[in-house]
Design a protein around this motif. Structure first.
Motif, PDB file in Angstrom:
ATOM      1  N   THR A   1       0.818  -1.051   0.121  1.00  0.00           N
ATOM      2  CA  THR A   1      -0.173   0.385   0.256  1.00  0.00           C
ATOM      3  C   THR A   1       0.723   1.365  -0.049  1.00  0.00           C
ATOM      4  OG1 THR A   1      -0.195  -0.154   2.131  1.00  0.00           O
ATOM      5  CG2 THR A   1      -1.638  -1.330   1.161  1.00  0.00           C
ATOM      6  N   GLN A   2       0.540   2.117  -0.134  1.00  0.00           N
ATOM      7  CA  GLN A   2       1.182   3.785  -0.185  1.00  0.00           C
ATOM      8  C   GLN A   2       1.675   3.758   1.190  1.00  0.00           C
ATOM      9  OE1 GLN A   2      -1.486   6.783  -1.655  1.00  0.00           O
ATOM     10  NE2 GLN A   2      -0.462   8.113  -1.412  1.00  0.00           N
ATOM     11  N   ASP A   3       0.304   3.757   2.302  1.00  0.00           N
ATOM     12  CA  ASP A   3       1.248   3.654   3.279  1.00  0.00           C
ATOM     13  C   ASP A   3       2.372   3.059   4.255  1.00  0.00           C
ATOM     14  OD1 ASP A   3      -0.633   5.128   4.683  1.00  0.00           O
ATOM     15  OD2 ASP A   3      -1.545   3.751   5.412  1.00  0.00           O
ATOM     16  N   VAL A   4       3.012   1.661   3.025  1.00  0.00           N
ATOM     17  CA  VAL A   4       3.611   0.715   3.429  1.00  0.00           C
ATOM     18  C   VAL A   4       5.140   1.291   2.474  1.00  0.00           C
ATOM     19  CG1 VAL A   4       5.147  -1.338   3.000  1.00  0.00           C
ATOM     20  CG2 VAL A   4       2.671  -0.936   4.160  1.00  0.00           C
ATOM     21  N   LYS A   5       4.720   1.809   1.429  1.00  0.00           N
ATOM     22  CA  LYS A   5       6.157   2.229   0.598  1.00  0.00           C
ATOM     23  C   LYS A   5       6.245   3.476   1.358  1.00  0.00           C
ATOM     24  CE  LYS A   5       4.197   1.230  -4.105  1.00  0.00           C
ATOM     25  NZ  LYS A   5       3.929   1.576  -5.203  1.00  0.00           N
ATOM     26  N   TYR A   6       5.674   4.433   1.458  1.00  0.00           N
ATOM     27  CA  TYR A   6       6.209   5.941   2.427  1.00  0.00           C
ATOM     28  C   TYR A   6       6.809   5.177   4.057  1.00  0.00           C
ATOM     29  CZ  TYR A   6       5.475  10.071   5.290  1.00  0.00           C
ATOM     30  OH  TYR A   6       6.044  10.642   6.895  1.00  0.00           O
ATOM     31  N   ARG A   7       6.600   4.541   4.432  1.00  0.00           N
ATOM     32  CA  ARG A   7       7.224   3.716   5.495  1.00  0.00           C
ATOM     33  C   ARG A   7       8.820   3.202   5.278  1.00  0.00           C
ATOM     34  NH1 ARG A   7       2.409   1.739   9.602  1.00  0.00           N
ATOM     35  NH2 ARG A   7       1.399   3.733   9.744  1.00  0.00           N
ATOM     36  N   LEU A   8       8.457   2.921   3.955  1.00  0.00           N
ATOM     37  CA  LEU A   8       9.937   2.281   3.396  1.00  0.00           C
ATOM     38  C   LEU A   8      10.919   3.031   3.190  1.00  0.00           C
ATOM     39  CD1 LEU A   8       8.686  -0.688   1.780  1.00  0.00           C
ATOM     40  CD2 LEU A   8      10.404  -0.992   3.345  1.00  0.00           C
ATOM     41  N   SER A   9      10.182   4.394   2.984  1.00  0.00           N
ATOM     42  CA  SER A   9      11.078   5.188   2.175  1.00  0.00           C
ATOM     43  C   SER A   9      11.957   6.525   3.207  1.00  0.00           C
ATOM     44  CB  SER A   9      10.542   6.228   1.626  1.00  0.00           C
ATOM     45  OG  SER A   9       9.547   7.129   2.099  1.00  0.00           O
ATOM     46  N   ILE A  10      11.138   6.320   4.280  1.00  0.00           N
ATOM     47  CA  ILE A  10      11.039   6.662   5.547  1.00  0.00           C
ATOM     48  C   ILE A  10      12.522   6.181   6.367  1.00  0.00           C
ATOM     49  CG2 ILE A  10      11.166   7.832   8.043  1.00  0.00           C
ATOM     50  CD1 ILE A  10       7.734   8.310   7.447  1.00  0.00           C
ATOM     51  N   LEU A  11      12.297   4.985   6.472  1.00  0.00           N
ATOM     52  CA  LEU A  11      13.088   3.862   6.690  1.00  0.00           C
ATOM     53  C   LEU A  11      14.720   4.321   6.367  1.00  0.00           C
ATOM     54  CD1 LEU A  11      11.626   0.503   8.611  1.00  0.00           C
ATOM     55  CD2 LEU A  11      11.686   2.526   9.739  1.00  0.00           C
ATOM     56  N   SER A  12      14.742   3.978   4.479  1.00  0.00           N
ATOM     57  CA  SER A  12      15.543   3.615   4.046  1.00  0.00           C
ATOM     58  C   SER A  12      16.236   4.898   4.078  1.00  0.00           C
ATOM     59  CB  SER A  12      15.397   4.231   2.505  1.00  0.00           C
ATOM     60  OG  SER A  12      14.637   4.021   1.800  1.00  0.00           O
ATOM     61  N   TYR A  13      15.481   6.272   4.064  1.00  0.00           N
ATOM     62  CA  TYR A  13      16.843   7.690   4.441  1.00  0.00           C
ATOM     63  C   TYR A  13      17.114   7.733   5.655  1.00  0.00           C
ATOM     64  CZ  TYR A  13      17.085  12.680   3.495  1.00  0.00           C
ATOM     65  OH  TYR A  13      17.467  14.035   3.563  1.00  0.00           O
ATOM     66  N   ALA A  14      16.373   7.080   6.686  1.00  0.00           N
ATOM     67  CA  ALA A  14      16.631   7.690   7.648  1.00  0.00           C
ATOM     68  C   ALA A  14      18.307   6.451   8.395  1.00  0.00           C
ATOM     69  CB  ALA A  14      15.889   6.680   9.216  1.00  0.00           C
ATOM     70  N   ARG A  15      17.885   5.712   7.253  1.00  0.00           N
ATOM     71  CA  ARG A  15      19.786   4.465   7.583  1.00  0.00           C
ATOM     72  C   ARG A  15      20.757   5.119   6.593  1.00  0.00           C
ATOM     73  NH1 ARG A  15      17.879   0.406   4.248  1.00  0.00           N
ATOM     74  NH2 ARG A  15      16.211  -0.295   6.280  1.00  0.00           N
ATOM     75  N   LYS A  16      19.975   6.103   6.006  1.00  0.00           N
ATOM     76  CA  LYS A  16      21.149   6.870   4.879  1.00  0.00           C
ATOM     77  C   LYS A  16      21.701   8.189   5.939  1.00  0.00           C
ATOM     78  CE  LYS A  16      22.851   8.315   0.766  1.00  0.00           C
ATOM     79  NZ  LYS A  16      21.873   8.504  -1.057  1.00  0.00           N
ATOM     80  N   TYR A  17      21.128   8.848   5.881  1.00  0.00           N
ATOM     81  CA  TYR A  17      21.041  10.522   6.641  1.00  0.00           C
ATOM     82  C   TYR A  17      21.468  10.221   7.980  1.00  0.00           C
ATOM     83  CZ  TYR A  17      21.457  11.466   2.016  1.00  0.00           C
ATOM     84  OH  TYR A  17      21.378  11.668   0.376  1.00  0.00           O
ATOM     85  N   GLY A  18      20.037   9.941   8.947  1.00  0.00           N
ATOM     86  CA  GLY A  18      19.984   9.791  10.528  1.00  0.00           C
ATOM     87  C   GLY A  18      19.153  10.080  10.379  1.00  0.00           C
ATOM     88  N   VAL A  19      18.634   9.608  11.636  1.00  0.00           N
ATOM     89  CA  VAL A  19      17.069   9.547  11.973  1.00  0.00           C
ATOM     90  C   VAL A  19      16.594  11.230  11.980  1.00  0.00           C
ATOM     91  CG1 VAL A  19      15.094   8.661  13.667  1.00  0.00           C
ATOM     92  CG2 VAL A  19      17.038   7.298  13.653  1.00  0.00           C
ATOM     93  N   THR A  20      17.299  12.157  12.957  1.00  0.00           N
ATOM     94  CA  THR A  20      16.808  13.033  12.597  1.00  0.00           C
ATOM     95  C   THR A  20      16.745  14.295  11.618  1.00  0.00           C
ATOM     96  OG1 THR A  20      18.105  13.394  14.670  1.00  0.00           O
ATOM     97  CG2 THR A  20      17.873  15.440  13.696  1.00  0.00           C
ATOM     98  N   ILE A  21      17.764  13.901  10.883  1.00  0.00           N
ATOM     99  CA  ILE A  21      16.991  14.739   9.508  1.00  0.00           C
ATOM    100  C   ILE A  21      16.062  13.712   8.437  1.00  0.00           C
ATOM    101  CG2 ILE A  21      18.861  14.665   7.290  1.00  0.00           C
ATOM    102  CD1 ILE A  21      19.784  16.354   9.619  1.00  0.00           C
ATOM    103  N   ALA A  22      15.906  12.408   8.488  1.00  0.00           N
ATOM    104  CA  ALA A  22      14.574  12.026   7.918  1.00  0.00           C
ATOM    105  C   ALA A  22      13.534  12.171   8.808  1.00  0.00           C
ATOM    106  CB  ALA A  22      15.011  10.462   8.525  1.00  0.00           C
ATOM    107  N   ALA A  23      13.558  12.493  10.298  1.00  0.00           N
ATOM    108  CA  ALA A  23      11.900  13.373  10.468  1.00  0.00           C
ATOM    109  C   ALA A  23      11.964  14.517  10.650  1.00  0.00           C
ATOM    110  CB  ALA A  23      12.675  13.782  12.157  1.00  0.00           C
ATOM    111  N   ILE A  24      12.800  15.483   9.793  1.00  0.00           N
ATOM    112  CA  ILE A  24      12.885  16.646   9.478  1.00  0.00           C
ATOM    113  C   ILE A  24      12.143  16.979   8.316  1.00  0.00           C
ATOM    114  CG2 ILE A  24      13.554  18.961   8.996  1.00  0.00           C
ATOM    115  CD1 ILE A  24      15.640  18.132  11.737  1.00  0.00           C
ATOM    116  N   LYS A  25      12.701  16.129   7.448  1.00  0.00           N
ATOM    117  CA  LYS A  25      12.437  16.024   5.609  1.00  0.00           C
ATOM    118  C   LYS A  25      11.258  15.338   6.060  1.00  0.00           C
ATOM    119  CE  LYS A  25      13.900  13.862   1.524  1.00  0.00           C
ATOM    120  NZ  LYS A  25      12.359  13.681   0.565  1.00  0.00           N
ATOM    121  N   TYR A  26      10.767  14.394   6.464  1.00  0.00           N
ATOM    122  CA  TYR A  26       8.571  13.645   6.272  1.00  0.00           C
ATOM    123  C   TYR A  26       7.973  14.342   6.934  1.00  0.00           C
ATOM    124  CZ  TYR A  26      11.944  10.340   2.702  1.00  0.00           C
ATOM    125  OH  TYR A  26      11.390  10.259   2.357  1.00  0.00           O
TER     126      TYR A  26
END
Length: 83
Positions: free
Chosen positions: A5-30
């Motif tokens: 679903t769209q929710d799962v794709k969104y959550r996967l993108s959050i996790l991949s971005y957080a893995r690459k740049y860190g949780v704080t940066i991902a929280a700000i971006k998303y």
């Protein structure tokens, strides 16, 4: 369930971005909080099904009737339909 679903794709993108740049940066971006991302990381086991939204429906209520009380009420209503 085979579809993602769209929710799962969104959550996967959050996790991949957080893995690459860190949780704080991902929280700000998303525009979400870090606790949500940490919760997703804890739930994620490598399958998209683990990121499905979960139901928030309560499983029980402290004042709900027991099965014995329900049968008693049904029998009373059957015997006295106009009460």
């Amino acid at each position: 369930m085979n579809s993602i679903t769209q929710d799962v794709k969104y959550r996967l993108s959050i996790l991949s971005y957080a893995r690459k740049y860190g949780v704080t940066i991902a929280a700000i971006k998303y525009r979400t909080n870090r606790q949500f991302i940490y919760r997703l990381q804890w739930r994620y086991d490598g399958t998209p099904a683990s990121l499905q939204p979960r139901s928030r429906r309560p499983h029980h209520h402290p004042n709900q009737h027991t099965s014995q009380e329900i049968t008693f009420i049904q029998n009373m209503r059957r015997r006295n339909p106009h009460a």
